[in-house]
Write a protein that holds these residues in place. Sequence first.
Motif, PDB file in Angstrom:
ATOM      1  N   GLU A 115      17.313   7.635 -11.829  1.00 21.35           N
ATOM      2  CA  GLU A 115      16.373   6.941 -12.717  1.00 21.35           C
ATOM      3  C   GLU A 115      15.862   7.924 -13.771  1.00 21.35           C
ATOM      4  OE1 GLU A 115      15.598   3.664 -12.783  1.00 21.35           O
ATOM      5  OE2 GLU A 115      17.166   3.526 -11.248  1.00 21.35           O
ATOM      6  N   PRO A 116      16.048   7.601 -15.041  1.00 24.79           N
ATOM      7  CA  PRO A 116      15.600   8.513 -16.098  1.00 24.79           C
ATOM      8  C   PRO A 116      14.084   8.744 -16.069  1.00 24.79           C
ATOM      9  CG  PRO A 116      16.995   6.774 -16.998  1.00 24.79           C
ATOM     10  CD  PRO A 116      16.707   6.419 -15.568  1.00 24.79           C
ATOM     11  N   ARG A 117      13.714   9.992 -16.263  1.00 26.75           N
ATOM     12  CA  ARG A 117      12.313  10.387 -16.406  1.00 26.75           C
ATOM     13  C   ARG A 117      12.233  11.250 -17.667  1.00 26.75           C
ATOM     14  NH1 ARG A 117      12.251  13.138 -10.996  1.00 26.75           N
ATOM     15  NH2 ARG A 117      11.945  14.759 -12.486  1.00 26.75           N
ATOM     16  N   PRO A 118      12.093  10.617 -18.821  1.00 27.10           N
ATOM     17  CA  PRO A 118      12.129  11.360 -20.094  1.00 27.10           C
ATOM     18  C   PRO A 118      11.106  12.495 -20.149  1.00 27.10           C
ATOM     19  CG  PRO A 118      12.094   8.994 -20.499  1.00 27.10           C
ATOM     20  CD  PRO A 118      11.901   9.189 -19.018  1.00 27.10           C
ATOM     21  N   GLU A 119      10.015  12.364 -19.415  1.00 25.58           N
ATOM     22  CA  GLU A 119       9.009  13.428 -19.450  1.00 25.58           C
ATOM     23  C   GLU A 119       9.551  14.733 -18.881  1.00 25.58           C
ATOM     24  OE1 GLU A 119       8.539  11.565 -15.396  1.00 25.58           O
ATOM     25  OE2 GLU A 119       8.848  10.768 -17.399  1.00 25.58           O
ATOM     26  N   HIS A 120      10.605  14.673 -18.067  1.00 17.57           N
ATOM     27  CA  HIS A 120      11.157  15.903 -17.505  1.00 17.57           C
ATOM     28  C   HIS A 120      11.671  16.822 -18.605  1.00 17.57           C
ATOM     29  CE1 HIS A 120      13.847  18.718 -15.518  1.00 17.57           C
ATOM     30  NE2 HIS A 120      13.020  18.588 -14.498  1.00 17.57           N
ATOM     31  N   ALA A 121      12.407  16.279 -19.558  1.00 16.88           N
ATOM     32  CA  ALA A 121      12.930  17.104 -20.652  1.00 16.88           C
ATOM     33  C   ALA A 121      11.789  17.674 -21.497  1.00 16.88           C
ATOM     34  CB  ALA A 121      13.896  16.293 -21.515  1.00 16.88           C
ATOM     35  N   VAL A 122      10.754  16.888 -21.721  1.00 16.02           N
ATOM     36  CA  VAL A 122       9.594  17.369 -22.476  1.00 16.02           C
ATOM     37  C   VAL A 122       8.934  18.535 -21.740  1.00 16.02           C
ATOM     38  CG1 VAL A 122       7.277  16.754 -23.303  1.00 16.02           C
ATOM     39  CG2 VAL A 122       9.182  15.154 -23.597  1.00 16.02           C
ATOM     40  N   HIS A 123       8.730  18.367 -20.445  1.00 12.34           N
ATOM     41  CA  HIS A 123       8.106  19.429 -19.650  1.00 12.34           C
ATOM     42  C   HIS A 123       8.964  20.690 -19.647  1.00 12.34           C
ATOM     43  CE1 HIS A 123       5.257  16.717 -17.081  1.00 12.34           C
ATOM     44  NE2 HIS A 123       5.244  16.407 -18.355  1.00 12.34           N
ATOM     45  N   LEU A 124      10.289  20.521 -19.473  1.00  9.46           N
ATOM     46  CA  LEU A 124      11.177  21.688 -19.462  1.00  9.46           C
ATOM     47  C   LEU A 124      11.134  22.412 -20.802  1.00  9.46           C
ATOM     48  CD1 LEU A 124      13.275  23.488 -18.107  1.00  9.46           C
ATOM     49  CD2 LEU A 124      15.032  21.830 -18.829  1.00  9.46           C
ATOM     50  N   ALA A 125      11.187  21.678 -21.899  1.00 10.14           N
ATOM     51  CA  ALA A 125      11.133  22.312 -23.218  1.00 10.14           C
ATOM     52  C   ALA A 125       9.814  23.060 -23.411  1.00 10.14           C
ATOM     53  CB  ALA A 125      11.323  21.262 -24.317  1.00 10.14           C
ATOM     54  N   ASP A 126       8.719  22.456 -22.986  1.00 11.66           N
ATOM     55  CA  ASP A 126       7.407  23.119 -23.115  1.00 11.66           C
ATOM     56  C   ASP A 126       7.343  24.367 -22.242  1.00 11.66           C
ATOM     57  OD1 ASP A 126       6.627  21.158 -24.902  1.00 11.66           O
ATOM     58  OD2 ASP A 126       5.382  20.067 -23.457  1.00 11.66           O
TER      59      ASP A 126
END
Length: 153
Positions: free
Chosen positions: A40-51
Amino acid sequence: MSDPTIYEFIGGGDTLRGLAEAHYRRCTTDPVLRQVFGTEPRPEHAVHLADWLGEVFGGPATYTEKHGGHEALLLHHAGKHITEDQRAAFVRAFAEAADEVGVPGDEHLRARLTSYLEWGTAIAKDVSQATPADISSTDPVPKWGWDEKDSPA
């Protein structure tokens, strides 16, 4: 004039967001990594990783300010029971994503990225064996520089 940080050299926040998105896509499609990341996609994961990566590599303290800092990252990994195969697949997926989005192929940069990933994923694997109740940290987000003496490893 001082040398650019890894964050600056890599292309800043936009490059790291693209890298995190390409990496996360691999994490949700690779059979080994899906065991950790799910389907299940969790788009916030990519945001958190980038931050997180931005802060680690000398950019703004966005992960600390918006997502809770070092302890929050540790808590995200607690109880995941990451295996060595999963840890290694994560590192490989990151290198593939870096190639995909055009992260500079500079040997020193790639060596520092790999060094950080090996160090960080080993910690994530260890922490993943604990329960959230066992995790606490007041440590700041680690900083990773161009030289080994500039890094916590």
